[in-house]
Scaffold this motif. Sequence first.
Motif, PDB file in Angstrom:
ATOM      1  N   GLY A 231       0.812  -1.208   0.000  1.00 19.58           N
ATOM      2  CA  GLY A 231       0.000   0.000   0.000  1.00 19.58           C
ATOM      3  C   GLY A 231       0.846   1.259   0.000  1.00 19.58           C
ATOM      4  N   ILE A 232       1.905   1.259   0.793  1.00 20.65           N
ATOM      5  CA  ILE A 232       2.807   2.409   0.851  1.00 20.65           C
ATOM      6  C   ILE A 232       3.482   2.614  -0.501  1.00 20.65           C
ATOM      7  N   LEU A 233       3.976   1.525  -1.092  1.00 20.71           N
ATOM      8  CA  LEU A 233       4.644   1.639  -2.386  1.00 20.71           C
ATOM      9  C   LEU A 233       3.687   2.104  -3.465  1.00 20.71           C
ATOM     10  N   ASN A 234       2.479   1.548  -3.497  1.00 22.36           N
ATOM     11  CA  ASN A 234       1.489   1.971  -4.487  1.00 22.36           C
ATOM     12  C   ASN A 234       1.122   3.437  -4.287  1.00 22.36           C
ATOM     13  N   ASN A 235       1.013   3.865  -3.040  1.00 24.80           N
ATOM     14  CA  ASN A 235       0.692   5.253  -2.735  1.00 24.80           C
ATOM     15  C   ASN A 235       1.765   6.183  -3.290  1.00 24.80           C
ATOM     16  N   GLN A 236       3.038   5.806  -3.127  1.00 27.26           N
ATOM     17  CA  GLN A 236       4.133   6.633  -3.639  1.00 27.26           C
ATOM     18  C   GLN A 236       4.135   6.662  -5.160  1.00 27.26           C
ATOM     19  N   LEU A 237       3.762   5.558  -5.793  1.00 31.07           N
ATOM     20  CA  LEU A 237       3.722   5.525  -7.250  1.00 31.07           C
ATOM     21  C   LEU A 237       2.596   6.390  -7.794  1.00 31.07           C
ATOM     22  N   GLU A 238       1.553   6.594  -7.009  1.00 33.23           N
ATOM     23  CA  GLU A 238       0.419   7.405  -7.442  1.00 33.23           C
ATOM     24  C   GLU A 238       0.620   8.881  -7.152  1.00 33.23           C
ATOM     25  N   MET A 239       1.612   9.242  -6.346  1.00 33.73           N
ATOM     26  CA  MET A 239       1.856  10.651  -6.011  1.00 33.73           C
ATOM     27  C   MET A 239       2.603  11.332  -7.150  1.00 33.73           C
ATOM     28  N   THR A 240       2.282  12.602  -7.374  1.00 33.84           N
ATOM     29  CA  THR A 240       3.006  13.375  -8.379  1.00 33.84           C
ATOM     30  C   THR A 240       4.361  13.797  -7.810  1.00 33.84           C
ATOM     31  N   GLY A 241       5.211  14.289  -8.695  1.00 37.95           N
ATOM     32  CA  GLY A 241       6.524  14.746  -8.250  1.00 37.95           C
ATOM     33  C   GLY A 241       6.437  15.837  -7.203  1.00 37.95           C
ATOM     34  N   ILE A 242       5.547  16.802  -7.421  1.00 36.73           N
ATOM     35  CA  ILE A 242       5.434  17.905  -6.471  1.00 36.73           C
ATOM     36  C   ILE A 242       4.909  17.405  -5.130  1.00 36.73           C
ATOM     37  N   GLU A 243       4.042  16.408  -5.139  1.00 33.53           N
ATOM     38  CA  GLU A 243       3.544  15.834  -3.887  1.00 33.53           C
ATOM     39  C   GLU A 243       4.660  15.112  -3.134  1.00 33.53           C
ATOM     40  N   LEU A 244       5.506  14.398  -3.868  1.00 30.58           N
ATOM     41  CA  LEU A 244       6.627  13.700  -3.233  1.00 30.58           C
ATOM     42  C   LEU A 244       7.625  14.696  -2.638  1.00 30.58           C
ATOM     43  N   ILE A 245       7.883  15.789  -3.355  1.00 27.77           N
ATOM     44  CA  ILE A 245       8.799  16.815  -2.852  1.00 27.77           C
ATOM     45  C   ILE A 245       8.208  17.482  -1.613  1.00 27.77           C
ATOM     46  N   ALA A 246       6.920  17.808  -1.654  1.00 33.18           N
ATOM     47  CA  ALA A 246       6.269  18.433  -0.493  1.00 33.18           C
ATOM     48  C   ALA A 246       6.294  17.504   0.714  1.00 33.18           C
ATOM     49  N   LYS A 247       6.093  16.214   0.477  1.00 33.51           N
ATOM     50  CA  LYS A 247       6.139  15.231   1.564  1.00 33.51           C
ATOM     51  C   LYS A 247       7.546  15.178   2.166  1.00 33.51           C
ATOM     52  N   GLU A 248       8.568  15.186   1.331  1.00 38.52           N
ATOM     53  CA  GLU A 248       9.956  15.176   1.812  1.00 38.52           C
ATOM     54  C   GLU A 248      10.275  16.454   2.573  1.00 38.52           C
ATOM     55  N   ARG A 249       9.810  17.585   2.061  1.00 38.57           N
ATOM     56  CA  ARG A 249      10.063  18.858   2.749  1.00 38.57           C
ATOM     57  C   ARG A 249       9.427  18.839   4.136  1.00 38.57           C
ATOM     58  N   GLN A 250       8.202  18.322   4.242  1.00 35.81           N
ATOM     59  CA  GLN A 250       7.536  18.233   5.540  1.00 35.81           C
ATOM     60  C   GLN A 250       8.283  17.291   6.468  1.00 35.81           C
ATOM     61  N   HIS A 251       8.823  16.207   5.919  1.00 33.77           N
ATOM     62  CA  HIS A 251       9.628  15.261   6.694  1.00 33.77           C
ATOM     63  C   HIS A 251      10.865  15.960   7.255  1.00 33.77           C
ATOM     64  N   GLN A 252      11.517  16.800   6.451  1.00 31.41           N
ATOM     65  CA  GLN A 252      12.698  17.545   6.911  1.00 31.41           C
ATOM     66  C   GLN A 252      12.341  18.440   8.094  1.00 31.41           C
ATOM     67  N   ILE A 253      11.177  19.040   8.030  1.00 26.57           N
ATOM     68  CA  ILE A 253      10.731  19.926   9.114  1.00 26.57           C
ATOM     69  C   ILE A 253      10.368  19.118  10.353  1.00 26.57           C
ATOM     70  N   ASP A 254       9.546  18.076  10.167  1.00 25.44           N
ATOM     71  CA  ASP A 254       9.041  17.297  11.299  1.00 25.44           C
ATOM     72  C   ASP A 254      10.134  16.493  11.998  1.00 25.44           C
ATOM     73  N   LYS A 255      10.986  15.833  11.245  1.00 28.77           N
ATOM     74  CA  LYS A 255      11.992  14.949  11.837  1.00 28.77           C
ATOM     75  C   LYS A 255      13.236  15.704  12.319  1.00 28.77           C
ATOM     76  N   HIS A 256      13.681  16.660  11.515  1.00 25.56           N
ATOM     77  CA  HIS A 256      14.961  17.321  11.807  1.00 25.56           C
ATOM     78  C   HIS A 256      14.821  18.767  12.289  1.00 25.56           C
ATOM     79  N   GLY A 257      13.617  19.323  12.207  1.00 24.87           N
ATOM     80  CA  GLY A 257      13.431  20.712  12.611  1.00 24.87           C
ATOM     81  C   GLY A 257      14.016  21.707  11.626  1.00 24.87           C
ATOM     82  N   PHE A 258      14.183  21.285  10.362  1.00 22.78           N
ATOM     83  CA  PHE A 258      14.808  22.132   9.346  1.00 22.78           C
ATOM     84  C   PHE A 258      13.795  23.106   8.746  1.00 22.78           C
ATOM     85  N   THR A 259      13.362  24.071   9.562  1.00 24.75           N
ATOM     86  CA  THR A 259      12.439  25.107   9.108  1.00 24.75           C
ATOM     87  C   THR A 259      13.220  26.233   8.449  1.00 24.75           C
ATOM     88  N   GLY A 260      12.491  27.139   7.797  1.00 24.45           N
ATOM     89  CA  GLY A 260      13.135  28.329   7.238  1.00 24.45           C
ATOM     90  C   GLY A 260      13.821  29.141   8.308  1.00 24.45           C
TER      91      GLY A 260
END
Length: 120
Positions: free
Chosen positions: A14-43
Amino acid sequence: MNGFLQVSTGCIKGILNNQLEMTGIELIAKERQHQIDKHGFTGEHHANHPEWYDDNQMIDAASLLVEPDISGNVWYPKNWDSHWFYDLCRRSHKERLIIAGALIASEIDRLNNLENEQHN
């Protein structure tokens, strides 16, 4: 097959299929949110640490990560942890593209934060 294994396998698919269905911009936004949530890498974090970000380190990192083949061409952005960055370089090309896009978004967030500080 036991129930746990079936559920785990189903979740992974399900996770893999979900990632295959996401657009590039959605994947980038998800990664950016991960950077903020996990590492605190805010502006704000980036703006408050010029030693890690003021010399275009995020753009430099992104420019390396977008290359299809970076074997033998790995260098580290100024003042960044080499082990941490090397781990990013070992990822698949698609993963590196997603991370590079998120790094560019991070740089925009940093610049926005700096501009907001100047106006206040």
